[in-house]
Design an enzyme around this catalytic site. Structure first.
Site, PDB file in Angstrom:
ATOM      1  N   ASN A  41       2.162   4.746 -10.780  1.00 24.82           N
ATOM      2  CA  ASN A  41       0.866   4.559 -11.428  1.00 24.82           C
ATOM      3  C   ASN A  41      -0.294   4.464 -10.443  1.00 24.82           C
ATOM      4  O   ASN A  41      -1.425   4.792 -10.789  1.00 24.82           O
ATOM      5  CB  ASN A  41       0.917   3.300 -12.295  1.00 24.82           C
ATOM      6  CG  ASN A  41      -0.445   2.887 -12.788  1.00 24.82           C
ATOM      7  OD1 ASN A  41      -0.997   3.484 -13.708  1.00 24.82           O
ATOM      8  ND2 ASN A  41      -1.025   1.847 -12.169  1.00 24.82           N
ATOM      9  N   TYR A  73      -9.021  14.527  -5.638  1.00 26.45           N
ATOM     10  CA  TYR A  73      -8.304  13.803  -6.689  1.00 26.45           C
ATOM     11  C   TYR A  73      -7.748  14.790  -7.723  1.00 26.45           C
ATOM     12  O   TYR A  73      -6.574  14.702  -8.114  1.00 26.45           O
ATOM     13  CB  TYR A  73      -9.247  12.802  -7.353  1.00 26.45           C
ATOM     14  CG  TYR A  73      -8.645  12.031  -8.509  1.00 26.45           C
ATOM     15  CD1 TYR A  73      -7.920  10.861  -8.289  1.00 26.45           C
ATOM     16  CD2 TYR A  73      -8.834  12.462  -9.829  1.00 26.45           C
ATOM     17  CE1 TYR A  73      -7.393  10.144  -9.357  1.00 26.45           C
ATOM     18  CE2 TYR A  73      -8.305  11.748 -10.897  1.00 26.45           C
ATOM     19  CZ  TYR A  73      -7.587  10.590 -10.657  1.00 26.45           C
ATOM     20  OH  TYR A  73      -7.061   9.890 -11.715  1.00 26.45           O
ATOM     21  N   GLY A  74      -8.595  15.718  -8.166  1.00 24.27           N
ATOM     22  CA  GLY A  74      -8.153  16.715  -9.129  1.00 24.27           C
ATOM     23  C   GLY A  74      -6.995  17.546  -8.605  1.00 24.27           C
ATOM     24  O   GLY A  74      -6.025  17.810  -9.322  1.00 24.27           O
ATOM     25  N   ALA A  75      -7.098  17.954  -7.331  1.00 29.52           N
ATOM     26  CA  ALA A  75      -6.032  18.761  -6.737  1.00 29.52           C
ATOM     27  C   ALA A  75      -4.732  17.970  -6.628  1.00 29.52           C
ATOM     28  O   ALA A  75      -3.643  18.491  -6.891  1.00 29.52           O
ATOM     29  CB  ALA A  75      -6.465  19.252  -5.355  1.00 29.52           C
ATOM     30  N   ALA A  76      -4.844  16.685  -6.257  1.00 32.65           N
ATOM     31  CA  ALA A  76      -3.651  15.853  -6.126  1.00 32.65           C
ATOM     32  C   ALA A  76      -2.971  15.637  -7.473  1.00 32.65           C
ATOM     33  O   ALA A  76      -1.741  15.730  -7.586  1.00 32.65           O
ATOM     34  CB  ALA A  76      -4.011  14.517  -5.488  1.00 32.65           C
ATOM     35  N   LYS A  77      -3.763  15.364  -8.508  1.00 39.38           N
ATOM     36  CA  LYS A  77      -3.173  15.150  -9.830  1.00 39.38           C
ATOM     37  C   LYS A  77      -2.586  16.446 -10.382  1.00 39.38           C
ATOM     38  O   LYS A  77      -1.550  16.431 -11.060  1.00 39.38           O
ATOM     39  CB  LYS A  77      -4.216  14.579 -10.781  1.00 39.38           C
ATOM     40  CG  LYS A  77      -4.643  13.151 -10.451  1.00 39.38           C
ATOM     41  CD  LYS A  77      -3.484  12.174 -10.452  1.00 39.38           C
ATOM     42  CE  LYS A  77      -3.956  10.719 -10.360  1.00 39.38           C
ATOM     43  NZ  LYS A  77      -2.837   9.760 -10.293  1.00 39.38           N
ATOM     44  N   ASP A 107       0.867  -1.170   0.000  1.00 36.81           N
ATOM     45  CA  ASP A 107       0.000   0.000   0.000  1.00 36.81           C
ATOM     46  C   ASP A 107       0.904   1.220   0.000  1.00 36.81           C
ATOM     47  O   ASP A 107       1.605   1.474   0.997  1.00 36.81           O
ATOM     48  CB  ASP A 107      -0.907  -0.015   1.236  1.00 36.81           C
ATOM     49  CG  ASP A 107      -1.915   1.121   1.250  1.00 36.81           C
ATOM     50  OD1 ASP A 107      -1.705   2.128   0.543  1.00 36.81           O
ATOM     51  OD2 ASP A 107      -2.918   1.023   1.994  1.00 36.81           O
TER      52      ASP A 107
END
Length: 242
Positions: free
Chosen positions: A85, A152-156, A59
């Site tokens: 990935n 998720y958007g902020a992390a990517k 993990d």
């Protein structure tokens, strides 16, 4: 000597396609995944090609597991390549409905873990004469439109900017860090959602195209490059845009 790659989230989906592509190109692979059975199955396919393979239940949100991943690669004579990935949305609910523990785990998975694992492989890669890191981001990290999973958007988006920010590691550590930001990929789990889209929006990216882009970056990509991939037109890289 066989060059060794690490692929996180390598047991299934895009990760599995990348693992198989790397094996076909002659790389031995450490297949790290939270699904131990999927990791073993994928590693067996790599071994069948005749290159080294190691399956590892890991993990990437757990620092101890990151150290185990690097140790496994070193045991095979690497790492020479890292493909970050592993990723995913917050289960069940998104920010702000999701509790803080859930959405911060998503940021850890998609941004902090790639940064930490990248840091851990830098010295081993330098000892081996240099290496390549490819971060798998997403079109969700591009642009300024509202997005279904803000965390998720902020992390990517962070992963994309991080990649360009560490281009100097090519000089200091002989390691090139690059990024691929694909839109929807034509994997089985995307098919049901894809069928719900309007016809004009149906433009899935063939997984083989993403794999080819990753392999091209590993072979001779420029440090700090971010390749945007959209269904239809050819990939667009940050270098092309300059």
């Amino acid at each position: 000597m066989t060059r060794i790659a690490i692929v996180t989230g390598g047991g299934d989906g895009l990760g599995r396609e990348i693992v198989i592509g790397l094996a076909g190109a002659g790389y031995g692979v450490v297949v790290a995944d939270v699904d131990a059975a999927a990791a073993r199955d994928c590693a067996d396919r790599v071994a069948a090609v005749g290159v080294p393979a190691r399956a590892l239940r890991a993990d990437v949100r757990e620092p101890a597991d990151l150290h185990r991943i690097v140790a496994a690669a070193r045991g095979l004579g690497g790492p020479h390549v890292l493909v970050n990935n592993a990723g995913g949305w917050t289960p069940d609910q998104q920010y702000p409905q999701a509790d803080a523990g859930a959405w911060t785990a998503t940021i850890t998975l998609n941004l902090i873990a790639p940064m930490m694992l990248g840091q851990l492989v830098l010295e081993p890669m330098r000892e081996l004469g240099g290496g390549a890191i490819v971060n798998i981001a997403s079109s969700g990290g591009l642009g300024a439109a509202p997005y279904g999973s803000p965390e998720y958007g902020a992390a990517k988006a962070g992963l994309i900017r991080f990649t360009s920010s560490v281009a100097g590691l090519a000089q200091t550590h002989r390691t090139r860090v690059m990024c691929v930001a694909p839109d929807w990929i034509g994997l089985p789990r995307a098919q049901e959602q894809w069928r719900r889209l309007a016809v004009k929006e149906r433009a899935l990216i063939p997984p083989a195209d993403v794999v080819a882009t990753v392999l091209n970056l590993i072979a001779d990509g420029t440090a700090g490059t971010v390749v945007e991939m959209w269904g239809g037109p050819p990939p667009k890289s940050s270098v092309d845009a300059e």
